[in-house]
Design an enzyme around this catalytic site. Structure first.
Site, PDB file in Angstrom:
ATOM      1  N   GLU A 192      -2.312 -13.037   4.755  1.00 52.79           N
ATOM      2  CA  GLU A 192      -1.501 -13.201   5.717  1.00 52.79           C
ATOM      3  C   GLU A 192      -2.305 -13.137   7.190  1.00 52.79           C
ATOM      4  OE1 GLU A 192       2.756 -12.175   3.448  1.00 52.79           O
ATOM      5  OE2 GLU A 192       1.361 -10.460   4.407  1.00 52.79           O
TER       6      GLU A 192
ATOM      7  N   CYS B 226      -7.186  -5.570  -1.307  1.00 49.82           N
ATOM      8  CA  CYS B 226      -8.318  -4.476  -0.830  1.00 49.82           C
ATOM      9  C   CYS B 226      -8.353  -3.485  -1.649  1.00 49.82           C
ATOM     10  CB  CYS B 226      -7.433  -3.764   0.525  1.00 49.82           C
ATOM     11  SG  CYS B 226      -8.546  -2.424   1.399  1.00 49.82           S
TER      12      CYS B 226
ATOM     13  N   CYS C  77      -0.047   1.457   1.979  1.00 49.73           N
ATOM     14  CA  CYS C  77      -0.300   0.458   2.210  1.00 49.73           C
ATOM     15  C   CYS C  77       0.004  -0.738   1.390  1.00 49.73           C
ATOM     16  CB  CYS C  77      -1.670   0.376   2.482  1.00 49.73           C
ATOM     17  SG  CYS C  77      -2.119  -1.255   2.786  1.00 49.73           S
TER      18      CYS C  77
ATOM     19  N   CYS D  78      -5.011   2.642  -0.245  1.00 53.14           N
ATOM     20  CA  CYS D  78      -4.386   3.452   0.690  1.00 53.14           C
ATOM     21  C   CYS D  78      -2.797   3.663   0.155  1.00 53.14           C
ATOM     22  CB  CYS D  78      -4.381   3.170   1.951  1.00 53.14           C
ATOM     23  SG  CYS D  78      -6.193   3.255   2.939  1.00 53.14           S
TER      24      CYS D  78
ATOM     25  N   CYS E 229      -3.231 -10.835  14.298  1.00 52.43           N
ATOM     26  CA  CYS E 229      -3.729  -9.972  13.477  1.00 52.43           C
ATOM     27  C   CYS E 229      -4.394 -10.548  12.280  1.00 52.43           C
ATOM     28  CB  CYS E 229      -2.835  -8.965  12.875  1.00 52.43           C
ATOM     29  SG  CYS E 229      -3.277  -7.919  11.688  1.00 52.43           S
TER      30      CYS E 229
ATOM     31  N   CYS F 276       3.391  -3.724  10.496  1.00 50.79           N
ATOM     32  CA  CYS F 276       2.254  -3.169  10.037  1.00 50.79           C
ATOM     33  C   CYS F 276       2.230  -2.533   8.609  1.00 50.79           C
ATOM     34  CB  CYS F 276       1.719  -2.010  11.128  1.00 50.79           C
ATOM     35  SG  CYS F 276       0.073  -1.518  10.771  1.00 50.79           S
TER      36      CYS F 276
HETATM   37  S1  SF4 Z   1      -4.718   0.410   4.828  1.00 51.29           S
HETATM   38 FE1  SF4 Z   1      -4.484  -1.296   3.389  1.00 51.29          FE
HETATM   39  S2  SF4 Z   1      -5.650  -2.732   4.114  1.00 51.29           S
HETATM   40 FE2  SF4 Z   1      -6.179  -1.156   5.333  1.00 51.29          FE
HETATM   41  S3  SF4 Z   1      -8.314  -0.183   4.040  1.00 51.29           S
HETATM   42 FE3  SF4 Z   1      -6.277   0.898   3.294  1.00 51.29          FE
HETATM   43  S4  SF4 Z   1      -5.433  -0.302   1.729  1.00 51.29           S
HETATM   44 FE4  SF4 Z   1      -6.932  -1.343   2.584  1.00 51.29          FE
END
Ligand code: SF4
Length: 389
Positions: free
Chosen positions: A99, A119, A126, A123, A112, A350
């Site tokens: 996206e 990823c 996220c 995290c 953005c 976000c």
């Molecule tokens: S916040 Fe999400 S996109 Fe960013 S590094 Fe952590 S897991 Fe990856």
């Protein structure tokens, strides 16, 4: 550079920066100035085919059509929110999609963009991390997001002057950890900065990292643009839990890398991103701990109220906690902004940039780990205010 002549494997010129285009032109026996012509046609004017490039000799255009192409992103969805935030879902093949989001404001237009399909950093807060990692995007796929958004927005707004830009700022804060894909990110950054392409200043292009220390040094060497670091916790104990990268690169090493980066950075501060998660990292004591932690690093804070997503198991900090946290940073002389929630009616806020990832890593295991960690951090933070650590 070898020029691929197979019809099905034409080279996509979109992702070549000026150096790359010069090598490509040299491989075709053409002079270096042709690279600049190509770059201007592709990026400033948004050309999609070689026939449009009327100042190139017909014979060169014919040769180009045989070996090369300008292949932009395939758009699966294009949605605009009530606040004019616009989100595109881009097909990157194999059932995966990423996206990008355009956020218009009075004095700027920020895009953005994503750097990976999914990823691997996992995290806890996220939505992208929850889906796992599929692959790195190519340079064409990264710059293609800016190319598509800029020229679509220009067309929609009736902008015909090629010197006028709709997008004034680019942030690599969408899906992915950009510094894990530096080989593809650097040519895309070069194009963003190049006056023959998008001509953005280094201060207006921001790479956001979860904290890959060695890669921060590499970015400093190769293309120092503005740096944002996802901090999200005031100590290693909590950061280890919500950002697994911290177990490898603890906060002290990360802050030392930030200080090194500042020697070449286009801005004289680092932006720290801090997602405010209710009852996890948003207490007043944690704000004070943060002030002590960053006392030697010139920085600004961007507090981001957590955007819950399905199955996140986490809560957004109450508004009064965010304000109290921000006041403690401000009172300590740290510039601190609270990010406005934009585009949440189209899930473009976000941490909600989910795309659609078919993960091939150990997603089930990661999900089980998540649940354990969420339980741990939320139960250890449900003390009464007087019991704060
Ligand atoms: S916040 Fe999400 S996109 Fe960013 S590094 Fe952590 S897991 Fe990856």
């Amino acid at each position: 550079m070898s020029v691929i002549s197979n019809e099905d494997q034409k080279i996509n010129l979109l992702g070549l920066d000026q150096e790359g285009l010069k090598s490509f032109c040299a491989s075709m026996g053409e002079k270096p100035f042709r690279a600049v012509q190509l770059e201007r046609w592709i990026h400033r004017r948004g050309a999609k085919n070689f026939d449009e490039m009327t100042d190139l000799a017909k014979s060169f255009r014919a040769k180009l059509a045989q070996v090369a192409e300008i292949k932009g992103p395939e758009i699966l969805r294009d949605k605009t929110a009530s606040d004019e935030t616009r989100k595109w879902l881009v097909d990157v093949g194999g059932g995966n999609a990423v996206e990008m989001v355009f956020i218009p404001e009075k004095d700027r237009g920020t895009l953005c963009i994503s750097s990976q399909a999914g990823c691997a950093m996992n995290c806890l807060f996220c939505s992208t991390g929850k889906q796992g990692f599929n692959r790195n995007l190519t340079s064409s796929e990264i710059i293609g997001q800016l190319w598509h958004a800029e020229h679509t927005l220009r067309k929609d707004r009736g902008v015909t002057d090629e010197n006028e830009r709709v997008i004034s700022n680019v942030v690599l804060m969408g899906m992915g950890e950009p510094l894990q894909n530096l080989e593809a990110v650097v040519p895309a950054l070069n194009l963003m900065l190049d006056d023959h392409a998008y001509g953005l200043s280094r201060r207006r292009v921001t790479v956001s990292t979860s904290g890959l220390v060695r890669q921060i040094d590499k970015l400093a060497e190769r293309c120092p643009v503005a740096l944002a670091v996802s901090l999200h916790a005031p100590n290693n104990e909590l950061r280890d839990k919500i950002m697994p990268v911290n177990r490898k690169h603890p906060i002290e090493d990360l802050l030392a890398a930030c200080k090194r980066y500042l020697k070449v950075a286009p801005r004289d501060f680092i932006t720290f991103e801090y997602i405010m998660i209710g009852g996890v990292n948003d207490s007043e004591e944690q704000a004070r701990e943060l002030v002590r932690l960053v006392k030697d690093v010139p920085c600004k804070f961007n507090l981001i109220p957590f955007n819950p997503f399905p199955g996140s198991g986490l809560l957004r900090s109450p508004e009064q906690s965010v304000k109290a946290f921000s006041k403690i940073l401000n009172d300590a002389g740290i510039v601190c902004t609270i990010r406005k929630v934009r585009g949440d009616d189209i899930d473009a806020a976000c941490g909600q940039l989910a795309g659609e990832i078919k993960d091939r890593t150990k997603l089930a295991e990661k999900r089980a780990d998540r649940q354990i960690i969420i339980k741990e951090i939320t139960s250890s933070s449900t003390r009464s205010p007087g019991e704060e650590k």
